[in-house]
Design a protein around this motif. Structure first.
Motif, PDB file in Angstrom:
ATOM      1  N   VAL A   4      23.354 -23.597 -18.045  1.00 13.24           N
ATOM      2  CA  VAL A   4      24.000 -22.449 -18.830  1.00 13.24           C
ATOM      3  C   VAL A   4      25.510 -22.297 -18.858  1.00 13.24           C
ATOM      4  O   VAL A   4      26.027 -22.166 -17.604  1.00 13.24           O
ATOM      5  N   GLY A  44      26.838 -18.339 -22.151  1.00 11.98           N
ATOM      6  CA  GLY A  44      25.610 -17.902 -22.610  1.00 11.98           C
ATOM      7  C   GLY A  44      25.018 -19.015 -23.507  1.00 11.98           C
ATOM      8  O   GLY A  44      23.604 -19.158 -23.560  1.00 11.98           O
ATOM      9  N   ASP A  45      25.835 -20.144 -23.727  1.00 12.40           N
ATOM     10  CA  ASP A  45      25.142 -21.201 -24.385  1.00 12.40           C
ATOM     11  C   ASP A  45      24.545 -22.053 -23.288  1.00 12.40           C
ATOM     12  O   ASP A  45      24.628 -22.221 -22.285  1.00 12.40           O
ATOM     13  N   LYS A  69      24.321 -19.109 -27.593  1.00 14.64           N
ATOM     14  CA  LYS A  69      24.077 -17.623 -27.017  1.00 14.64           C
ATOM     15  C   LYS A  69      22.696 -17.317 -26.765  1.00 14.64           C
ATOM     16  O   LYS A  69      22.111 -16.441 -27.185  1.00 14.64           O
ATOM     17  N   SER A  70      22.053 -18.337 -26.151  1.00 14.19           N
ATOM     18  CA  SER A  70      20.539 -18.182 -25.539  1.00 14.19           C
ATOM     19  C   SER A  70      20.302 -17.219 -24.392  1.00 14.19           C
ATOM     20  O   SER A  70      19.419 -16.670 -24.091  1.00 14.19           O
ATOM     21  N   CYS A  71      21.506 -17.245 -23.775  1.00 13.63           N
ATOM     22  CA  CYS A  71      21.716 -16.679 -22.189  1.00 13.63           C
ATOM     23  C   CYS A  71      22.910 -15.819 -22.172  1.00 13.63           C
ATOM     24  O   CYS A  71      23.525 -15.763 -21.167  1.00 13.63           O
ATOM     25  N   LEU A  72      22.964 -14.852 -23.184  1.00 17.12           N
ATOM     26  CA  LEU A  72      24.186 -14.158 -23.111  1.00 17.12           C
ATOM     27  C   LEU A  72      24.358 -13.241 -21.763  1.00 17.12           C
ATOM     28  O   LEU A  72      25.487 -12.796 -21.513  1.00 17.12           O
ATOM     29  N   GLN A  73      23.403 -12.676 -21.352  1.00 11.93           N
ATOM     30  CA  GLN A  73      23.417 -11.835 -20.288  1.00 11.93           C
ATOM     31  C   GLN A  73      23.698 -12.476 -18.947  1.00 11.93           C
ATOM     32  O   GLN A  73      23.886 -11.855 -17.970  1.00 11.93           O
ATOM     33  N   LEU A  74      23.430 -13.850 -18.670  1.00 10.09           N
ATOM     34  CA  LEU A  74      23.752 -14.582 -17.693  1.00 10.09           C
ATOM     35  C   LEU A  74      25.060 -14.392 -16.867  1.00 10.09           C
ATOM     36  O   LEU A  74      24.930 -13.979 -15.459  1.00 10.09           O
TER      37      LEU A  74
END
Length: 125
Positions: A4, A44-45, A69-74
């Protein structure tokens, strides 16, 4: 390997990737190492990559986009976690010397107190 993107600069063609093996972060540099079509990866990608360590730096190679943008919060979660760890005290008391149980290594290595008698003055030796 899957990773990520946690930081990215499209203008500088650099990105930092957190990898699924949770080893050191991988550094993506230059479009030659980004094999994916489209825009430069953003935080987040989700990406697929190969890595190679040179010296103490882990390089990301053959990076392809899996999901944008699958893990924008990481990136925020990692930053918050680092701030929480920084606010914790680094040192703490784990045991007191007088709390060592008898028969343990610490108490069994102590020498017993020895009393020495002083010779009296004028006494024969």
């Amino acid at each position: 390997m899957i990773g990520v993107v946690v930081w990215s600069s499209g203008s500088r063609e650099k990105a930092i990737i957190w990898c699924e093996d949770q080893a050191t972060l991988a550094y993506l540099q230059g479009t030659a190492n980004f094999a994916g079509p489209g825009e430069w990866p953003q935080p987040g990608d989700l990406v697929e990559l190969e890595t190679r360590t040179v010296g103490n730096l882990r390089h990301a190679l053959n990076v392809t986009m899996l999901s944008e943008k699958s893990c924008l919060q990481l990136p925020r979660i990692l930053a918050d976690s680092q701030q929480q760890q920084a606010s914790r005290p680094a040192l703490r008391v784990v045991a007191h010397q007088d709390a060592v149980p008898s028969g343990s290594v610490a108490s069994s290595t102590r020498r017993p107190a020895t009393t020495y008698a002083r010779p009296r003055s004028g006494a024969a030796r």
